[in-house]
Design a protein around this motif. Structure first.
Motif, PDB file in Angstrom:
ATOM      1  N   UNK A  51      -8.761   2.199  -3.450  1.00 42.97           N
ATOM      2  CA  UNK A  51      -8.712   3.149  -2.324  1.00 42.97           C
ATOM      3  C   UNK A  51      -9.129   2.414  -1.053  1.00 42.97           C
ATOM      4  N   UNK A  52      -8.192   2.335  -0.108  1.00 47.43           N
ATOM      5  CA  UNK A  52      -8.484   1.645   1.164  1.00 47.43           C
ATOM      6  C   UNK A  52      -9.020   2.622   2.207  1.00 47.43           C
ATOM      7  N   UNK A  53      -8.479   3.827   2.227  1.00 48.41           N
ATOM      8  CA  UNK A  53      -8.893   4.799   3.244  1.00 48.41           C
ATOM      9  C   UNK A  53      -8.556   6.210   2.822  1.00 48.41           C
ATOM     10  N   UNK A  54      -9.194   7.172   3.477  1.00 46.61           N
ATOM     11  CA  UNK A  54      -8.989   8.584   3.127  1.00 46.61           C
ATOM     12  C   UNK A  54      -8.887   9.439   4.381  1.00 46.61           C
ATOM     13  N   UNK A  55      -8.167  10.547   4.249  1.00 49.33           N
ATOM     14  CA  UNK A  55      -8.340  11.670   5.181  1.00 49.33           C
ATOM     15  C   UNK A  55      -9.018  12.740   4.341  1.00 49.33           C
ATOM     16  N   UNK A  56     -10.085  13.328   4.901  1.00 47.27           N
ATOM     17  CA  UNK A  56     -10.812  14.346   4.136  1.00 47.27           C
ATOM     18  C   UNK A  56     -11.264  15.445   5.082  1.00 47.27           C
ATOM     19  N   UNK A  93      -9.397   2.186   6.090  1.00 51.65           N
ATOM     20  CA  UNK A  93      -8.472   1.322   6.815  1.00 51.65           C
ATOM     21  C   UNK A  93      -7.193   1.096   6.023  1.00 51.65           C
ATOM     22  N   UNK A  94      -6.269   0.335   6.620  1.00 52.02           N
ATOM     23  CA  UNK A  94      -5.053  -0.094   5.921  1.00 52.02           C
ATOM     24  C   UNK A  94      -5.125  -1.571   5.561  1.00 52.02           C
ATOM     25  N   UNK A 116      -4.956   6.343   1.405  1.00 45.48           N
ATOM     26  CA  UNK A 116      -4.243   5.077   1.569  1.00 45.48           C
ATOM     27  C   UNK A 116      -4.681   4.174   0.422  1.00 45.48           C
ATOM     28  N   UNK A 117      -3.709   3.804  -0.412  1.00 41.73           N
ATOM     29  CA  UNK A 117      -4.041   3.159  -1.692  1.00 41.73           C
ATOM     30  C   UNK A 117      -3.451   1.768  -1.789  1.00 41.73           C
ATOM     31  N   UNK A 118      -4.213   0.892  -2.359  1.00 41.36           N
ATOM     32  CA  UNK A 118      -3.754  -0.475  -2.563  1.00 41.36           C
ATOM     33  C   UNK A 118      -2.802  -0.533  -3.756  1.00 41.36           C
ATOM     34  N   UNK A 119      -1.690  -1.242  -3.592  1.00 41.81           N
ATOM     35  CA  UNK A 119      -0.774  -1.493  -4.708  1.00 41.81           C
ATOM     36  C   UNK A 119      -0.834  -2.979  -5.047  1.00 41.81           C
ATOM     37  N   UNK A 136       0.838  -1.204   0.000  1.00 41.84           N
ATOM     38  CA  UNK A 136       0.000   0.000   0.000  1.00 41.84           C
ATOM     39  C   UNK A 136       0.870   1.250   0.000  1.00 41.84           C
ATOM     40  N   UNK A 137       0.246   2.357  -0.360  1.00 44.13           N
ATOM     41  CA  UNK A 137       0.926   3.658  -0.309  1.00 44.13           C
ATOM     42  C   UNK A 137      -0.001   4.641   0.394  1.00 44.13           C
ATOM     43  N   UNK A 138       0.614   5.575   1.149  1.00 38.38           N
ATOM     44  CA  UNK A 138      -0.148   6.688   1.711  1.00 38.38           C
ATOM     45  C   UNK A 138       0.370   7.938   0.999  1.00 38.38           C
ATOM     46  N   UNK A 139      -0.536   8.651   0.346  1.00 43.44           N
ATOM     47  CA  UNK A 139      -0.096   9.786  -0.481  1.00 43.44           C
ATOM     48  C   UNK A 139      -0.954  11.012  -0.219  1.00 43.44           C
ATOM     49  N   UNK A 140      -0.346  12.166  -0.485  1.00 44.06           N
ATOM     50  CA  UNK A 140      -1.119  13.409  -0.487  1.00 44.06           C
ATOM     51  C   UNK A 140      -1.881  13.502  -1.815  1.00 44.06           C
ATOM     52  N   UNK A 141      -2.922  14.351  -1.865  1.00 46.35           N
ATOM     53  CA  UNK A 141      -3.808  14.313  -3.042  1.00 46.35           C
ATOM     54  C   UNK A 141      -3.189  14.839  -4.326  1.00 46.35           C
ATOM     55  N   UNK A 142      -2.120  15.656  -4.211  1.00 45.97           N
ATOM     56  CA  UNK A 142      -1.562  16.258  -5.422  1.00 45.97           C
ATOM     57  C   UNK A 142      -0.527  15.387  -6.120  1.00 45.97           C
TER      58      UNK A 142
END
Ligand code: FAD
Length: 463
Positions: free
Chosen positions: A177-182, A194-195, A223-226, A119-125
């Motif tokens: 997409x596993x999870x978000x901060x919004x 979730x993760x 939080x994105x699935x790879x 998984x990866x955790x990334x900012x939206x940009x």
């Protein structure tokens, strides 16, 4: 016509107060009212005219910039338009009079890349292709690959639930997409999802926010699935005597239970626009890629299915040759841009109705005397009928509108949808109620009301 509350152009005093508060509470480099910057951020790639002049652009660099911006804008009832790279094709990121453009493209860090948890955790940009490249260093990849991947942002992809070529096998953005901060309209930060690969606690807000076109919340982290890079690929290019035959070939693959990673269909007029020599090879091209340990066997099965319908079928397991076979698909849009301004429609139909849709689109094109160029993500039943208009025209010709309207009606009649991947934005809003039905449309408006009671988030879009 739609009737939900839409934040009106703010009073001048509210605008001036907001600018004062943002100048006071944001770091100095975040806020701009430079007219050139406003113009550059006022529309997207759909060519939609903005409904008015934006007030200012906030260049967010961290979640706190978003919370401060939304808290003040909400208090003063000022509309906010979230924005990634502005590559949208439905007018979703277009400005309205007095709106604040919230540019997320500067929040562009890959915060975490976990090979262990894939998984990866990334900012939206973060740019879509850059995440894919970063994952590649670990033998992984980010599966969703919109054709705009080199330009579009992950935040924009999530907000539009973008598709792409590989979603034939790996699903659309929502499936990764596993999870978000919004950040909600009032500045409250929420975390969803979730993760873990599985998890069903509570309502699925992650899925709800994915595809919400900036109307429910502003995504500040994902939080994105790879997935592992496939061990092998095999690619085929088949030319057909008619577009319908190619569509039937694509459906034959689905019916046989073969799941290609991509299946892209290009019609004769598009082939001609790319290179007249390609058009001489056939009236349609279908490019199919199979991947994984069984790629070669799957490709051989596909070749057998296509052979009775196609004029030629070419197969390769070499990546460079595969790229050459895919080149026609990749060159399609630039070729149409040389002819004029392409208006890219985006309907999807049940896969069993693909050939019928193709036939009907041709009839619509002839009836209105409007040339329609068609590309399709064939394995998804997602068609892009493209009307190319003279860029010097001030307004879209009436015949083009009529043809587009009939194409949407066709999609619904065949049990399909107005938009497979580009979103509703402003362009398709007038048809939404027809597809959703009044009960579901009303429920969706109540959801919007619960998230954003003052209607400041991207008003006039999506619903
Ligand atoms: C050449 C070309 C090819 C394309 N190919 C494809 C394709 O294959 N598949 C496909 O699905 N699309 C495709 N598109 C359309 C477009 O690239 C996608 O819709 C993409 O997801 C938009 O991303 P963006 O960062 O440019 O978002 P923008 O255009 O800036 O915004 C799109 C929408 O998302 C909202 N938004 C943006 N960021 C956020 C955020 N952080 N939080 C909340 N809301 C936000 C905006 O308000 C707007 O409603 C293509 C476009 C072009 C120009």
């Amino acid at each position: 016509m739609t009737t939900e509350p839409v934040a009106a152009a703010p009073e001048t005093t509210a605008s001036a107060r907001l600018l004062g508060l943002l100048a006071r509470d944001l770091p100095p480099d975040r806020l701009t009212t430079d007219p050139a910057v406003l113009t550059a951020h006022a529309t997207d790639r759909s060519g939609t005219r903005p409904a008015g002049e934006p007030l200012a652009v906030v260049h967010a660099r961290r979640t706190e910039d978003v919370t401060v911006t939304l808290r003040h804008a909400n208090a003063l009832y000022v509309p906010v338009v979230p924005r990634g790279a502005g590559t949208g094709l439905s007018g979703g990121a277009t400005a309205q009079e007095g709106s604040l453009i919230l540019d997320l493209s500067g929040m562009n860090r890959v915060v975490e890349l976990s090979a262990d948890d894939q998984l990866a955790v990334v900012e939206p940009g973060v740019i879509t292709a850059e995440l894919d490249r970063a994952a590649g260093a670990y033998g992984l990849r980010y599966a969703p690959d919109p054709a705009s991947a080199a330009l579009s942002t992950i935040g924009g992809n999530i907000a539009t639930n973008a598709g792409g070529l590989r979603c034939a096998k790996y699903g659309v953005t929502r499936d990764s997409v596993l999870g978000l901060e919004a950040v909600l309209a009032d500045g409250t930060v929420v975390r969803t999802g979730r993760r873990t690969v599985k998890g069903v606690t509570g309502y699925d807000l992650t899925a709800l926010l994915t595809g919400s076109e900036g109307t429910l919340a502003v995504i500040t982290s994902a939080t994105l699935r790879l997935r592992p890079v496939p061990v092998a690929t095999a690619t085929l290019a088949a030319y057909f005597p008619t577009f319908e035959a190619a569509a039937e070939g694509a459906y034959a693959i689905t019916r046989a239970g073969v799941e290609p990673a991509l299946a892209e269909l290009v019609d004769g007029p598009v082939l001609h626009a790319i290179d007249p020599a390609l058009r001489e090879r056939g009236a349609a091209l279908l490019v199919v890629q199979c991947d994984g340990a069984g790629a070669a066997a799957e490709a051989a099965a596909v070749a057998r299915l296509l052979a009775p319908l196609a004029t030629t079928v070419e197969t390769t397991e070499e990546p460079a040759e595969a790229e050459a076979l895919l080149a026609a698909r990749r060159l399609a849009l630039p070729a149409l841009e040389r002819l004029g301004r392409p208006l890219i429609e985006d309907i999807a139909v049940p896969r069993s109705r693909l050939a019928e849709a193709v036939r009907e689109i041709r009839a619509i094109s002839a009836r209105h005397n409007v040339p329609v160029f068609t590309l399709a993500h064939a394995a998804d039943g997602n068609l892009h009928p493209i009307i190319v208009v003279d860029p010097s025209l001030d307004r879209l010709p009436e015949t083009a509108w009529e043809a587009a309207g009939e194409i949407f009606a066709l999609a619904l009649r065949l049990g399909g949808t107005l938009t497979g991947e580009h979103g509703v934005g402003v362009l398709k809003r007038q048809w939404v109620a027809e597809e959703l039905g009044s009960a579901a449309h009303g429920l969706q408006r109540r959801i919007k009301q619960a998230f954003d009671p003052r209607g400041i988030l991207n008003p006039g879009k999506a619903l």
